[in-house]
Design a protein around this motif. Structure first.
Motif, PDB file in Angstrom:
ATOM      1  N   ILE A 467      -0.520 -15.705   1.272  1.00  0.00           N
ATOM      2  CA  ILE A 467      -1.121 -15.278   2.529  1.00  0.00           C
ATOM      3  C   ILE A 467      -2.448 -14.580   2.240  1.00  0.00           C
ATOM      4  O   ILE A 467      -2.500 -13.634   1.445  1.00  0.00           O
ATOM      5  CB  ILE A 467      -0.186 -14.296   3.274  1.00  0.00           C
ATOM      6  CG1 ILE A 467       1.213 -14.900   3.427  1.00  0.00           C
ATOM      7  CG2 ILE A 467      -0.744 -13.916   4.635  1.00  0.00           C
ATOM      8  CD1 ILE A 467       2.286 -13.857   3.705  1.00  0.00           C
ATOM      9  N   ALA A 468      -3.535 -15.036   2.881  1.00  0.00           N
ATOM     10  CA  ALA A 468      -4.839 -14.395   2.721  1.00  0.00           C
ATOM     11  C   ALA A 468      -4.855 -13.102   3.526  1.00  0.00           C
ATOM     12  O   ALA A 468      -4.654 -13.107   4.737  1.00  0.00           O
ATOM     13  CB  ALA A 468      -5.949 -15.322   3.193  1.00  0.00           C
ATOM     14  N   VAL A 469      -5.080 -11.991   2.840  1.00  0.00           N
ATOM     15  CA  VAL A 469      -5.152 -10.682   3.490  1.00  0.00           C
ATOM     16  C   VAL A 469      -6.510 -10.078   3.148  1.00  0.00           C
ATOM     17  O   VAL A 469      -6.814  -9.846   1.981  1.00  0.00           O
ATOM     18  CB  VAL A 469      -4.022  -9.752   3.004  1.00  0.00           C
ATOM     19  CG1 VAL A 469      -4.169  -8.370   3.626  1.00  0.00           C
ATOM     20  CG2 VAL A 469      -2.663 -10.349   3.340  1.00  0.00           C
ATOM     21  N   GLY A 470      -7.326  -9.844   4.154  1.00  0.00           N
ATOM     22  CA  GLY A 470      -8.672  -9.354   3.891  1.00  0.00           C
ATOM     23  C   GLY A 470      -9.540 -10.459   3.328  1.00  0.00           C
ATOM     24  O   GLY A 470      -9.226 -11.648   3.428  1.00  0.00           O
ATOM     25  N   ALA A 471     -10.646 -10.071   2.700  1.00  0.00           N
ATOM     26  CA  ALA A 471     -11.617 -11.059   2.226  1.00  0.00           C
ATOM     27  C   ALA A 471     -11.244 -11.672   0.890  1.00  0.00           C
ATOM     28  O   ALA A 471     -11.626 -12.800   0.603  1.00  0.00           O
ATOM     29  CB  ALA A 471     -12.997 -10.397   2.115  1.00  0.00           C
ATOM     30  N   ASP A 472     -10.473 -10.941   0.040  1.00  0.00           N
ATOM     31  CA  ASP A 472     -10.287 -11.446  -1.326  1.00  0.00           C
ATOM     32  C   ASP A 472      -8.913 -11.147  -1.915  1.00  0.00           C
ATOM     33  O   ASP A 472      -8.777 -11.028  -3.130  1.00  0.00           O
ATOM     34  CB  ASP A 472     -11.368 -10.872  -2.244  1.00  0.00           C
ATOM     35  CG  ASP A 472     -11.439  -9.349  -2.159  1.00  0.00           C
ATOM     36  OD1 ASP A 472     -10.562  -8.755  -1.509  1.00  0.00           O
ATOM     37  OD2 ASP A 472     -12.361  -8.767  -2.742  1.00  0.00           O
TER      38      ASP A 472
END
Length: 638
Positions: A467-472
């Motif tokens: 899961i992408a959380v935030g930018a990086d």
């Protein structure tokens, strides 16, 4: 208009802009924008082509935006309702129609101005200067290309240009303003009493039968939602840097990095600039520009003959942000100013005054009071920063490889994260209990909450995807414990049931007493006598206007809706005051308002009416665009 866009992206709003422009790519990926599958249209018409894919992306975008805005206060049922879907579709249609009408009308966006505004979006700036590296990294992290992002900004600008043009065309006849001024300044004399549940709370014990009856009837109020606890791993530059064994960076690499980023370590020339600005409308005529130049030329002559620039700025400048400070803009770089103003200010000699300069928002007279030459921060000063940059760059390069390994490991070991954490050298963590409304830490992320409450994940049978959380950062989670939704037993809920029951009875008494008071007042009984009989405090404030500090807006709104008298008696009424409290009032007298023409108050009222008229014009324009477009909506595709 581009300047307004930049102003609205300061601080938190910079993040909001990125969410608005970037989130669809993060959710669906760049490839979804170039798919070659056959298109299913949700809406079609003249200037409108909305595919099911675009509509689905917009739904996801709006859901994420609402989750970011309202967090735990958001009702999940709203996000799946037909009303929500129709609202999203209506917004998409309006956007398409506005852009189509703007292009058809010949609206264009100046590429130089577009570049200038993007350079001044705060989230793309590092230590006050635009960072091309950060710009590309932030967009790339969301799967967005530079042309794609700039196209979205350009579309947003075109829509705002059309809206601004419509709002600027609004006007209101002076007779309407004068009539509104009489109503606006109107005052009303009234008296009122407050009925509060706190004062009408039943005394003594509450029977067990009544408690059981209330609990059974309001059982949903004592329902505990489903809860989960998760184990999870996080892959981010920070976590990768902690596991890196090689933390040394050679001097040669540091020197190369210093030269590569020399612009970042260069402090540009700064100048202390004052200005006197004569504002111009959005689309000024040649006559308006010439008039502004003539006024400033006169002021320039006065300054050259000894007049104080600061004093004239305080008196004549139409820039409210700087006029009170003698027109001072502080120390600025050339990039901080619009192109024509920047060129003129940085071509001036010290303590000299420019000729009138036409900028985006007005015509300017400029003076330079001090100059700080450009300078380069020494290598020794930024060495530690260069080491951090180099290590972070290594970590980011490693993430590209580790992210794929993380996805593979989570798939190959779906029933727990222990093997995944060991394989990648990541720390296995655990959350506290949280619900679908979210929690703290990693559970505060709407994306994580949504993923772990999917049926297969919730059952604990498998790991989530990465899961992408935030930018990086990437997170993989696994549900390790859960509590089903359940009703709180009466034995546990009893104190809360008694409290709610007492409050419910008190509010019923408030309504009964309110009805009795209104009934007696309509018969002609004076409120003062009724207040004495019922042991209520009578309040009689000074004659009030529709907006009066210290008086509840809901009370004033009800008072100003009520006629002065009914059947020869003072007109009664009631209003909610919040928390179950009610106000019962009588209006004694209506005093005509007096707002002098050309006064500050009159001008504010006129501007407010013009603004309302502009909104009506915009809504009528959108209605006409929709009618001419002959839009067909495919309800089955919603």
């Amino acid at each position: 208009m581009l300047n307004a866009l930049r102003e609205k992206t300061k601080g938190v709003m910079g993040t909001v802009l990125l969410v608005a422009l970037v989130v669809p790519f993060a959710l669906w990926g760049v490839s979804s924008y170039f798919g070659g599958a056959s298109q299913v249209y949700v809406a079609r018409g003249r200037g409108v082509r909305i595919t099911q894919e675009q509509f689905t992306r917009a739904l996801a975008h709006q859901r994420v935006a609402l989750e970011h805005a309202f967090g735990k206060n958001l009702n999940p049922a709203l996000l799946t309702s037909s009303k929500f879907k129709k609202a999203v579709l209506r917004g998409l249609i309006n956007k398409n129609l506005l852009i189509h009408s703007a292009l058809k009308a010949g609206y264009v966006t100046n590429p130089d101005e577009l570049a200038y505004e993007i350079r001044h979006i705060p989230v793309f700036r590092v230590k006050g200067h635009f960072s091309l590296t950060r710009y590309r990294e932030l967009l790339a992290a969301q799967g967005l290309t530079v042309p794609g992002f700039e196209r979205r900004v350009r579309d947003l600008t075109l829509m705002n240009e059309v809206k601004a043009g419509l709002l600027a065309s609004a006007f209101v006849p002076q007779q309407v303003v004068a009539h509104a001024a009489r109503l606006f300044g109107q005052k009303r004399a009234f008296s009122y009493v407050v009925l509060s549940p706190r004062h009408l709370m039943p005394a003594g014990p509450v029977s067990s039968a009544l408690i059981r009856q209330y609990y059974k009837k309001h059982q949903n109020a004592f329902r505990l939602p489903q809860q989960v606890r998760i184990a999870y791993v996080v892959l981010s530059p920070h976590t990768v840097m902690r596991t890196m064994k090689d933390r040394k960076v050679g001097m040669g690499a540091l020197q190369r990095a210093y030269q590569a980023h020399i612009a970042q370590f260069t402090r540009p020339e700064m100048r202390l600039v004052r200005h006197i600005m004569i504002a111009l409308p959005s689309h000024p005529t040649a006559q308006a520009v010439a008039s502004a130049k003539a006024r400033l030329a006169t002021l320039r002559t006065e300054i050259q003959h000894g007049a104080s620039f600061a004093a004239l700025a305080r008196r004549y400048s139409e820039d409210p942000a700087s006029a009170a400070d003698g027109g001072s803009l502080g120390f600025v770089t050339k990039a901080d100013l619009s192109k024509p103003v920047g060129r003129a200010a940085f071509a001036l000699k010290l303590h000299t005054v420019s000729a009138p300069v036409v900028g985006r928002s007005g015509v300017h007279l400029l003076e330079v009071s001090a100059i700080r030459p450009a300078s380069v921060v020494p290598f020794a000063t930024v060495r530690s920063a260069l080491v951090r940059m180099a290590l972070k760059s290594r970590a980011r390069r490693r993430i590209y490889h580790l992210s794929e390994r993380l996805r593979n490991a989570a798939f190959e070991h779906p029933h727990g994260l222990g093997p995944v954490a060991r394989r990648l050298g990541l720390k296995l963590r655990q959350s506290g209990w949280f619900t679908r409304a979210g929690g703290t830490g990693v559970a505060a992320s709407p994306q994580v909450v949504k993923a772990v409450f999917m049926p297969k994940i919730l059952a604990g049978h498998r790991n989530t995807h990465a899961i992408a959380v935030g930018a990086d950062a990437l997170v993989v989670a696994h549900v390790v414990a859960r509590k089903s939704a359940r009703f709180e037993p009466l034995a546990v809920a009893r104190p809360a049931v008694i409290r709610d029951l007492r409050l419910s009875l008190a509010r019923a008494r408030v309504k009964a007493k309110e009805a009795l008071l209104l009934q007696e007042l309509r018969k002609g009984a004076p409120l003062k006598a009724l207040a004495q009989q019922m042991h209520l405090v009578l309040k009689r404030p000074a004659a009030a206007e529709a907006v009066t500090p210290g008086l509840a807006p809901a009370l004033l709104k009800a008072v100003f809706r009520t006629p002065a008298s009914v059947a020869g008696h003072p007109a009664p009424g009631s209003a909610p005051l919040g928390h179950g409290r009610r106000a019962v009032f009588v209006v004694h007298q209506v005093l005509a308002g007096v707002v002098q023409p050309n006064s500050a108050r009159y001008i504010r009222l006129e501007r407010s009416l013009i603004s309302d008229s502009g909104v009506e014009i915009y809504l009528a324009y959108m209605k006409s665009l929709r009618e001419r477009a002959h839009i067909h909506i495919n309800a089955q595709a919603l």
